[in-house]
Design a protein around this motif. Structure first.
Motif, PDB file in Angstrom:
ATOM      1  N   CYS A  58      25.409 -57.156  42.127  1.00 38.57           N
ATOM      2  CA  CYS A  58      26.682 -56.487  42.428  1.00 38.57           C
ATOM      3  C   CYS A  58      27.513 -57.295  43.415  1.00 38.57           C
ATOM      4  CB  CYS A  58      26.431 -55.095  42.994  1.00 38.57           C
ATOM      5  SG  CYS A  58      25.919 -53.922  41.749  1.00 38.57           S
ATOM      6  N   TRP A  59      26.867 -57.884  44.388  1.00 36.18           N
ATOM      7  CA  TRP A  59      27.628 -58.629  45.391  1.00 36.18           C
ATOM      8  C   TRP A  59      28.284 -59.868  44.786  1.00 36.18           C
ATOM      9  CZ3 TRP A  59      26.256 -63.573  46.829  1.00 36.18           C
ATOM     10  CH2 TRP A  59      24.982 -63.992  46.436  1.00 36.18           C
ATOM     11  N   ILE A  60      27.677 -60.456  43.745  1.00 35.13           N
ATOM     12  CA  ILE A  60      28.320 -61.584  43.065  1.00 35.13           C
ATOM     13  C   ILE A  60      29.581 -61.096  42.352  1.00 35.13           C
ATOM     14  CG2 ILE A  60      28.063 -63.297  41.224  1.00 35.13           C
ATOM     15  CD1 ILE A  60      25.140 -63.561  42.030  1.00 35.13           C
ATOM     16  N   SER A  61      29.526 -59.884  41.813  1.00 35.16           N
ATOM     17  CA  SER A  61      30.708 -59.299  41.181  1.00 35.16           C
ATOM     18  C   SER A  61      31.814 -59.083  42.197  1.00 35.16           C
ATOM     19  CB  SER A  61      30.353 -57.959  40.533  1.00 35.16           C
ATOM     20  OG  SER A  61      29.421 -58.140  39.518  1.00 35.16           O
ATOM     21  N   ILE A  62      31.448 -58.611  43.369  1.00 35.76           N
ATOM     22  CA  ILE A  62      32.445 -58.398  44.421  1.00 35.76           C
ATOM     23  C   ILE A  62      33.044 -59.732  44.848  1.00 35.76           C
ATOM     24  CG2 ILE A  62      32.767 -57.628  46.812  1.00 35.76           C
ATOM     25  CD1 ILE A  62      30.534 -55.515  46.186  1.00 35.76           C
ATOM     26  N   VAL A  63      32.194 -60.738  45.047  1.00 40.68           N
ATOM     27  CA  VAL A  63      32.678 -62.073  45.418  1.00 40.68           C
ATOM     28  C   VAL A  63      33.617 -62.607  44.336  1.00 40.68           C
ATOM     29  CG1 VAL A  63      31.938 -64.481  45.723  1.00 40.68           C
ATOM     30  CG2 VAL A  63      30.746 -62.648  46.921  1.00 40.68           C
ATOM     31  N   SER A  64      33.273 -62.397  43.084  1.00 37.10           N
ATOM     32  CA  SER A  64      34.106 -62.881  41.974  1.00 37.10           C
ATOM     33  C   SER A  64      35.474 -62.203  41.967  1.00 37.10           C
ATOM     34  CB  SER A  64      33.416 -62.616  40.638  1.00 37.10           C
ATOM     35  OG  SER A  64      32.175 -63.220  40.602  1.00 37.10           O
TER      36      SER A  64
ATOM     37  N   VAL B 163      38.998 -58.983  37.309  1.00 31.81           N
ATOM     38  CA  VAL B 163      38.729 -57.941  38.314  1.00 31.81           C
ATOM     39  C   VAL B 163      38.100 -56.707  37.656  1.00 31.81           C
ATOM     40  CG1 VAL B 163      39.800 -56.363  39.969  1.00 31.81           C
ATOM     41  CG2 VAL B 163      40.466 -58.774  39.934  1.00 31.81           C
ATOM     42  N   LEU B 164      38.644 -56.281  36.508  1.00 32.01           N
ATOM     43  CA  LEU B 164      38.075 -55.124  35.818  1.00 32.01           C
ATOM     44  C   LEU B 164      36.661 -55.405  35.309  1.00 32.01           C
ATOM     45  CD1 LEU B 164      41.138 -53.722  33.830  1.00 32.01           C
ATOM     46  CD2 LEU B 164      40.071 -52.788  35.900  1.00 32.01           C
ATOM     47  N   LEU B 165      36.417 -56.626  34.837  1.00 32.94           N
ATOM     48  CA  LEU B 165      35.069 -56.997  34.410  1.00 32.94           C
ATOM     49  C   LEU B 165      34.097 -56.913  35.587  1.00 32.94           C
ATOM     50  CD1 LEU B 165      33.207 -58.199  32.151  1.00 32.94           C
ATOM     51  CD2 LEU B 165      33.721 -60.413  33.179  1.00 32.94           C
ATOM     52  N   CYS B 166      34.519 -57.402  36.741  1.00 33.00           N
ATOM     53  CA  CYS B 166      33.670 -57.346  37.944  1.00 33.00           C
ATOM     54  C   CYS B 166      33.360 -55.895  38.309  1.00 33.00           C
ATOM     55  CB  CYS B 166      34.355 -58.044  39.111  1.00 33.00           C
ATOM     56  SG  CYS B 166      34.554 -59.826  38.880  1.00 33.00           S
ATOM     57  N   LEU B 167      34.384 -55.061  38.301  1.00 28.70           N
ATOM     58  CA  LEU B 167      34.181 -53.642  38.624  1.00 28.70           C
ATOM     59  C   LEU B 167      33.306 -52.967  37.570  1.00 28.70           C
ATOM     60  CD1 LEU B 167      37.767 -52.699  39.854  1.00 28.70           C
ATOM     61  CD2 LEU B 167      35.734 -53.177  41.259  1.00 28.70           C
TER      62      LEU B 167
ATOM     63  N   GLY C 246      29.724 -51.086  38.111  1.00 24.08           N
ATOM     64  CA  GLY C 246      29.466 -49.738  37.604  1.00 24.08           C
ATOM     65  C   GLY C 246      28.262 -49.687  36.682  1.00 24.08           C
ATOM     66  N   LEU C 247      28.148 -50.684  35.807  1.00 26.65           N
ATOM     67  CA  LEU C 247      27.015 -50.727  34.885  1.00 26.65           C
ATOM     68  C   LEU C 247      25.698 -50.890  35.637  1.00 26.65           C
ATOM     69  CD1 LEU C 247      26.129 -50.808  31.909  1.00 26.65           C
ATOM     70  CD2 LEU C 247      26.401 -53.293  32.009  1.00 26.65           C
ATOM     71  N   SER C 248      25.691 -51.742  36.646  1.00 27.59           N
ATOM     72  CA  SER C 248      24.441 -51.951  37.383  1.00 27.59           C
ATOM     73  C   SER C 248      24.062 -50.724  38.206  1.00 27.59           C
ATOM     74  CB  SER C 248      24.538 -53.196  38.261  1.00 27.59           C
ATOM     75  OG  SER C 248      25.502 -53.015  39.266  1.00 27.59           O
ATOM     76  N   ARG C 249      25.040 -50.022  38.704  1.00 26.96           N
ATOM     77  CA  ARG C 249      24.751 -48.810  39.501  1.00 26.96           C
ATOM     78  C   ARG C 249      24.385 -47.608  38.630  1.00 26.96           C
ATOM     79  NH1 ARG C 249      25.004 -49.773  44.842  1.00 26.96           N
ATOM     80  NH2 ARG C 249      26.557 -51.280  45.492  1.00 26.96           N
ATOM     81  N   SER C 250      24.789 -47.636  37.366  1.00 24.72           N
ATOM     82  CA  SER C 250      24.545 -46.489  36.484  1.00 24.72           C
ATOM     83  C   SER C 250      23.077 -46.345  36.089  1.00 24.72           C
ATOM     84  CB  SER C 250      25.385 -46.616  35.220  1.00 24.72           C
ATOM     85  OG  SER C 250      24.870 -47.635  34.370  1.00 24.72           O
ATOM     86  N   GLY C 251      22.340 -47.433  36.104  1.00 25.66           N
ATOM     87  CA  GLY C 251      20.937 -47.384  35.713  1.00 25.66           C
ATOM     88  C   GLY C 251      20.730 -47.356  34.205  1.00 25.66           C
ATOM     89  N   LEU C 252      21.772 -47.628  33.431  1.00 26.81           N
ATOM     90  CA  LEU C 252      21.656 -47.609  31.970  1.00 26.81           C
ATOM     91  C   LEU C 252      20.841 -48.772  31.421  1.00 26.81           C
ATOM     92  CD1 LEU C 252      25.302 -46.588  31.015  1.00 26.81           C
ATOM     93  CD2 LEU C 252      23.245 -45.162  30.900  1.00 26.81           C
ATOM     94  N   LEU C 253      20.837 -49.889  32.145  1.00 29.02           N
ATOM     95  CA  LEU C 253      20.126 -51.076  31.681  1.00 29.02           C
ATOM     96  C   LEU C 253      18.976 -51.426  32.616  1.00 29.02           C
ATOM     97  CD1 LEU C 253      23.102 -53.418  30.691  1.00 29.02           C
ATOM     98  CD2 LEU C 253      21.647 -52.092  29.165  1.00 29.02           C
TER      99      LEU C 253
END
Length: 185
Positions: free
Chosen positions: A2-8, A43-47, A51-58
């Protein structure tokens, strides 16, 4: 991851704003829909990835696999921004693409098997010429000659290959550490 997404996301916004503030040429094209959509898309891809990583779906491995797609799309976004302003065909190529740094970060910080890292890195490196030709077509400038485009590609391909070897070494150390832990060391 997630932090790499935020950095991106932050890096994309900062790079776009800084380039526009510091260079009149970038400011002149910053209103183009393709440029704004590129920034918004990254930016939307990062967000979305957060969201996907926090959802626990994968599973963790599923997130890593989606992370390779994420790496390639962010590399494409960076390449689109870098190629939005035409290159001067008469000037010597100086510097390297920001994608080179992105490849180094992903290769070192996203844990995956060496082959997956190599595949993702090479796919990410290939986004630079793709973005160059797309920008040339949309914005309406003459693409770089093959030799100049190759000069831009050399650091990208080198970093993709080095990411593979560095990741292979890190992966081997992780396996050794796991074996030692399993044996009770």
């Amino acid at each position: 991851l997630c932090w790499i997404s935020i950095v991106s996301a932050v890096s994309t916004i900062f790079m776009f704003a800084a380039w526009g503030f510091l260079q009149a040429e970038v400011r002149a094209i910053s209103h183009l829909p393709v440029i704004r959509l590129t920034v918004l898309g990254v930016v939307l891809l990062c967000l979305g990835y957060i969201g996907l990583s926090r959802s626990g779906l994968l599973s963790k491995q599923g997130l890593l696999n989606v992370g390779v797609f994420f790496q390639v799309v962010v590399a494409f976004g960076f390449s689109m921004l870098e190629n939005a302003v035409p290159h001067d065909h008469a000037q010597v190529v100086r510097g390297v693409s920001a994608v080179t740094v992105w490849l180094a970060l992903c290769g070192l910080l996203i844990p995956n098997t060496p082959l997956v890292v190599l595949t993702g890195s090479l796919a990410s490196a290939s986004m630079y010429p793709l973005a160059h030709y797309i920008c040339a077509e949309i914005i309406g400038y003459e693409p770089l000659p093959a030799n100049r485009l190759a000069v831009w590609m050399v650091p990208l391909v080198l970093m993709a290959v080095w990411s593979y070897f560095l990741n292979k070494r890190i992966f081997a150390m992780q396996i050794q550490a796991q074996r030692a832990e399993d044996l009770g060391s």
